[in-house]
Design an enzyme around this catalytic site. Structure first.
Site, PDB file in Angstrom:
ATOM      1  N   PRO A   1      25.694  -5.847  24.002  1.00 16.12           N
ATOM      2  CA  PRO A   1      26.474  -4.894  23.086  1.00 16.12           C
ATOM      3  C   PRO A   1      26.099  -4.024  21.869  1.00 16.12           C
ATOM      4  CG  PRO A   1      26.150  -7.804  23.195  1.00 16.12           C
ATOM      5  CD  PRO A   1      25.290  -6.962  24.810  1.00 16.12           C
TER       6      PRO A   1
ATOM      7  N   HIS B   1      25.404 -22.067  30.990  1.00 19.62           N
ATOM      8  CA  HIS B   1      24.652 -20.796  30.887  1.00 19.62           C
ATOM      9  C   HIS B   1      24.719 -20.769  28.910  1.00 19.62           C
ATOM     10  CE1 HIS B   1      23.889 -18.462  33.642  1.00 19.62           C
ATOM     11  NE2 HIS B   1      25.241 -19.096  34.545  1.00 19.62           N
TER      12      HIS B   1
ATOM     13  N   ARG C   1      20.689 -14.214  30.051  1.00 20.82           N
ATOM     14  CA  ARG C   1      19.607 -14.057  30.919  1.00 20.82           C
ATOM     15  C   ARG C   1      18.415 -13.983  29.698  1.00 20.82           C
ATOM     16  NH1 ARG C   1      19.637  -7.582  32.747  1.00 20.82           N
ATOM     17  NH2 ARG C   1      16.953  -8.363  33.132  1.00 20.82           N
TER      18      ARG C   1
ATOM     19  N   ARG D   1      16.290   4.200  31.184  1.00 17.96           N
ATOM     20  CA  ARG D   1      17.567   3.852  30.758  1.00 17.96           C
ATOM     21  C   ARG D   1      18.795   5.167  31.378  1.00 17.96           C
ATOM     22  NH1 ARG D   1      18.277   0.931  26.390  1.00 17.96           N
ATOM     23  NH2 ARG D   1      20.141  -0.019  27.804  1.00 17.96           N
TER      24      ARG D   1
END
Ligand SMILES: [Zn+2]
Length: 282
Positions: free
Chosen positions: A2, A98, A116, A272
C-alpha cells in the site's frame, strides 16, 4: 504494498469511525504492536489522518495510534459483530490465521491482518509522533512539496531519480507502483541521475511535480491499486481499481499506451522491479 493512494483510501473510509470508542484490544502477535494497549482502551477516535504511508488515529486522551501496513497489512472494518461470517471472497472469514490484532469498538470491529507480519501498529504520545513525523520528507500531496524543494532535492541526488522518489525521507508516500507510473508520465528514464537531469533540463522539475500529484490523485480516484497478489484491500475488504489504469507497472512486453512503438521493458533498480518504455523514456 500500500502506498499513498491506498492509505488515503483507507483513511477516507476511517473518517466514518470518528466518535467510535475503543472497547477492547486483542493483540494476537505482539511483534506487530508497540505500546501498552491499556493506554487506548476506553478512548474515542477523534481524528483520522494520513502521513506518507502511515494511518494516524488521534485519540481522546491525546495519544496517537499509528498503523503502517508495510507489505501485506490490511485494516478491515466489520460493522456488525466480532466475527465476519460473510466470507468476503478476498478477506475470507475474520478473524483468521493471518489476524494479528483486533480492536473492538462500541460499534463494529477493526481487524488487522498481515500475511508477512511486517506491518506495525504503535501507540505514541504527541512528542513521539512528532519525532517520527520529522524523519519523513514533505508529503507528496502536501503544501511543502514545492517545485523549489523538489529542484533542491534533485540537485543533491546523484543516484537514479527513481530511488529519490522512493526515499520516504525525501518525499513521503510514493512506493514502487506509483514511482514507475510517475516517471512514465514525466517521460524520464528511471535510471537517470536526478542531479544530472535537473542540471541539463531544469524545466523538468515542474513536470515531475505535476506528474507526482496527477498520478497519486488518479490512484486515490480509483480507490488504490490491487495487483496480482490481491494483497491490498480497502477498509471494507474491497479491491481498488487503479490496476486497470496503470501504464507501465507490471506491463512488461505490452505496447506503450502512447502508441510510440515502444514495448514496456523491465529492469531492476535498487532491488525493485522497474518498468519503462524505451522510446518515450529513452
Ligand atoms: Zn512510450
Amino acid at each position: 504494498m500500500p502506498e499513498l493512494p491506498e492509505v488515503q483510501t483507507i483513511v477516507n473510509q476511517l473518517q466514518n469511525l470518528r466518535g467510535r470508542k475503543i472497547n477492547s484490544v486483542d493483540i494476537i502477535l505482539p511483534a506487530v504492536f508497540g505500546g501498552n494497549e491499556k493506554d487506548i482502551i476506553g478512548e474515542e477516535i477523534r481524528g483520522v489522518e494520513r502521513r506518507g504511508k502511515t494511518i494516524v488515529l488521534k485519540l481522546s486522551n491525546g495519544k496517537f495510534l499509528t498503523i503502517h501496513l508495510r507489505m501485506t497489512g490490511r485494516l478491515v472494518y466489520n460493522k456488525t459483530d466480532k466475527i465476519n461470517k460473510d466470507k468476503n471472497p478476498i478477506t475470507g472469514e475474520l478473524p483468521n490465521k493471518h489476524t494479528r490484532a483486533i480492536f473492538g469498538l462500541d460499534k463494529g470491529t477493526l481487524f488487522f491482518n498481515d500475511v508477512r507480519k511486517f506491518g506495525r501498529i504503535k501507540i505514541m504520545s504527541d512528542t513521539q509522533w512528532a519525532m517520527d513525523n520529522q524523519k519523513l520528507g514533505p508529503d507528496a500531496l502536501g503544501k511543502e512539496f514545492t517545485e523549489k524543494y523538489l529542484a533542491e532535492t534533485c540537485r543533491g541526488w546523484k543516484r537514479p531519480i527513481k530511488l529519490l522518489l522512493l526515499d520516504q525521507e525525501k518525499i513521503a508516500g510514493i512506493g514502487n507502483i506509483y514511482a514507475n507510473e510517475i516517471l512514465w508520465c514525466a517521460r524520464i528514464n528511471p535510471r537517470e541521475s536526478a542531479s544530472v537531469l535537473v542540471r541539463q533540463a531544469p524545466k523538468i522539475v515542474p513536470i515531475i511535480r505535476t506528474c507526482v500529484i496527477k498520478v497519486l490523485r488518479e490512484g486515490i480516484k480509483y480507490g488504490g491499486s490491487t495487483s496480482g497478489d490481491r494483497s491490498y484491500v480497502d477498509l471494507l475488504g474491497q479491491p481498488g481499481g487503479m490496476q486497470e489504469h496503470l501504464n507501465v507497472y507490471h506491463r512488461t512486453g505490452k505496447a506503450c499506451p502512447r502508441n510510440d512503438g515502444g514495448i514496456i521493458q523491465k529492469s531492476v533498480i535498487g532491488g525493485r522491479g522497474t518498468f519503462f518504455c524505451p522510446v518515450c523514456q529513452g
